[in-house]
Design a protein around this motif. Structure first.
Motif, mmCIF file in Angstrom:
data_model
loop_
_atom_site.group_PDB
_atom_site.id
_atom_site.type_symbol
_atom_site.label_atom_id
_atom_site.label_comp_id
_atom_site.label_asym_id
_atom_site.label_seq_id
_atom_site.Cartn_x
_atom_site.Cartn_y
_atom_site.Cartn_z
ATOM 1 N N ALA A 18 -2.702 59.995 69.596
ATOM 2 C CA ALA A 18 -2.716 58.526 69.604
ATOM 3 C C ALA A 18 -3.839 58.002 70.491
ATOM 4 O O ALA A 18 -4.549 57.057 70.122
ATOM 5 N N MET A 21 -7.160 58.505 68.728
ATOM 6 C CA MET A 21 -7.319 57.531 67.641
ATOM 7 C C MET A 21 -7.676 56.150 68.190
ATOM 8 O O MET A 21 -8.529 55.467 67.622
ATOM 9 N N ASP A 22 -7.032 55.751 69.270
ATOM 10 C CA ASP A 22 -7.343 54.457 69.884
ATOM 11 C C ASP A 22 -8.758 54.450 70.447
ATOM 12 O O ASP A 22 -9.508 53.504 70.240
ATOM 13 N N GLN A 25 -11.218 54.677 67.533
ATOM 14 C CA GLN A 25 -10.922 53.768 66.425
ATOM 15 C C GLN A 25 -10.814 54.525 65.095
ATOM 16 O O GLN A 25 -11.460 54.171 64.102
ATOM 17 N N ASP A 27 -8.511 56.035 61.890
ATOM 18 C CA ASP A 27 -7.302 55.804 61.105
ATOM 19 C C ASP A 27 -6.653 57.103 60.657
ATOM 20 O O ASP A 27 -5.497 57.125 60.259
ATOM 21 N N ALA A 28 -7.417 58.187 60.703
ATOM 22 C CA ALA A 28 -6.905 59.504 60.330
ATOM 23 C C ALA A 28 -7.693 60.570 61.079
ATOM 24 O O ALA A 28 -8.877 60.377 61.374
ATOM 25 N N SER A 43 -2.288 60.530 59.988
ATOM 26 C CA SER A 43 -2.728 59.137 59.942
ATOM 27 C C SER A 43 -2.250 58.389 61.177
ATOM 28 O O SER A 43 -1.285 58.784 61.825
ATOM 29 N N ARG A 44 -2.935 57.307 61.468
ATOM 30 C CA ARG A 44 -2.540 56.446 62.586
ATOM 31 C C ARG A 44 -1.104 55.950 62.376
ATOM 32 O O ARG A 44 -0.299 55.938 63.300
ATOM 33 N N GLU A 45 -0.802 55.566 61.152
ATOM 34 C CA GLU A 45 0.539 55.062 60.831
ATOM 35 C C GLU A 45 1.612 56.118 61.134
ATOM 36 O O GLU A 45 2.648 55.815 61.719
ATOM 37 N N VAL A 47 1.424 58.651 63.226
ATOM 38 C CA VAL A 47 1.512 58.865 64.681
ATOM 39 C C VAL A 47 2.283 57.733 65.337
ATOM 40 O O VAL A 47 3.177 57.977 66.158
ATOM 41 N N GLN A 48 1.971 56.497 64.977
ATOM 42 C CA GLN A 48 2.664 55.358 65.579
ATOM 43 C C GLN A 48 4.158 55.379 65.271
ATOM 44 O O GLN A 48 4.985 55.133 66.150
#
Length: 112
Positions: A18, A21-22, A25, A27-28, A43-45, A47-48
């Motif tokens: 995470a 990714m932050d 920037q 998304d994957a 994917s970011r989704e 992980v979140q």
């Protein structure tokens, strides 16, 4: 296609993925094994969502897509677009001789 990739290993904790990714920037992120072969895509989704449900030290292998779309540099763009649409994937991995050489995301393609 992006060739300057940031990858993670299968045992990396979600909190690290995470943060990466932050910071970058992304998304994957491709997931590699110890021999640097692609074994997944996270994917970011994913992980979140996992961070809301799991311990932040959970290994990314438990959250990644273990069957990412793999293509070669010779794969036609139309075929790559078809694969992304068919699987509703955010990205696909480009490999050459079992080694990751790039990643193609939906954002890099004409509208699907």
């Amino acid at each position: 296609m992006t060739t300057d990739l940031f990858t993670v290993q299968e045992d990396e904790p979600l909190q690290f993925v995470a943060a990466l990714m932050d910071w970058k920037q992304l998304d994957a992120v491709p997931v590699e094994d110890v021999r640097h072969r692609p074994v997944g895509l996270v994917s970011r989704e994913a992980v979140q969502q996992a961070l809301q449900e799991k311990d932040p030290t959970t290994a990314v292998r438990l959250v990644m897509d273990p069957r990412p779309i793999l293509v070669t540099p010779e794969t036609p763009l139309t075929e790559a677009m078809r694969l992304l649409e068919a699987r509703k994937a955010a990205a696909l991995l480009v490999v050459h001789r079992e080694q990751l050489v790039g990643m193609l995301t939906r954002a890099e393609l004409p509208a699907l």
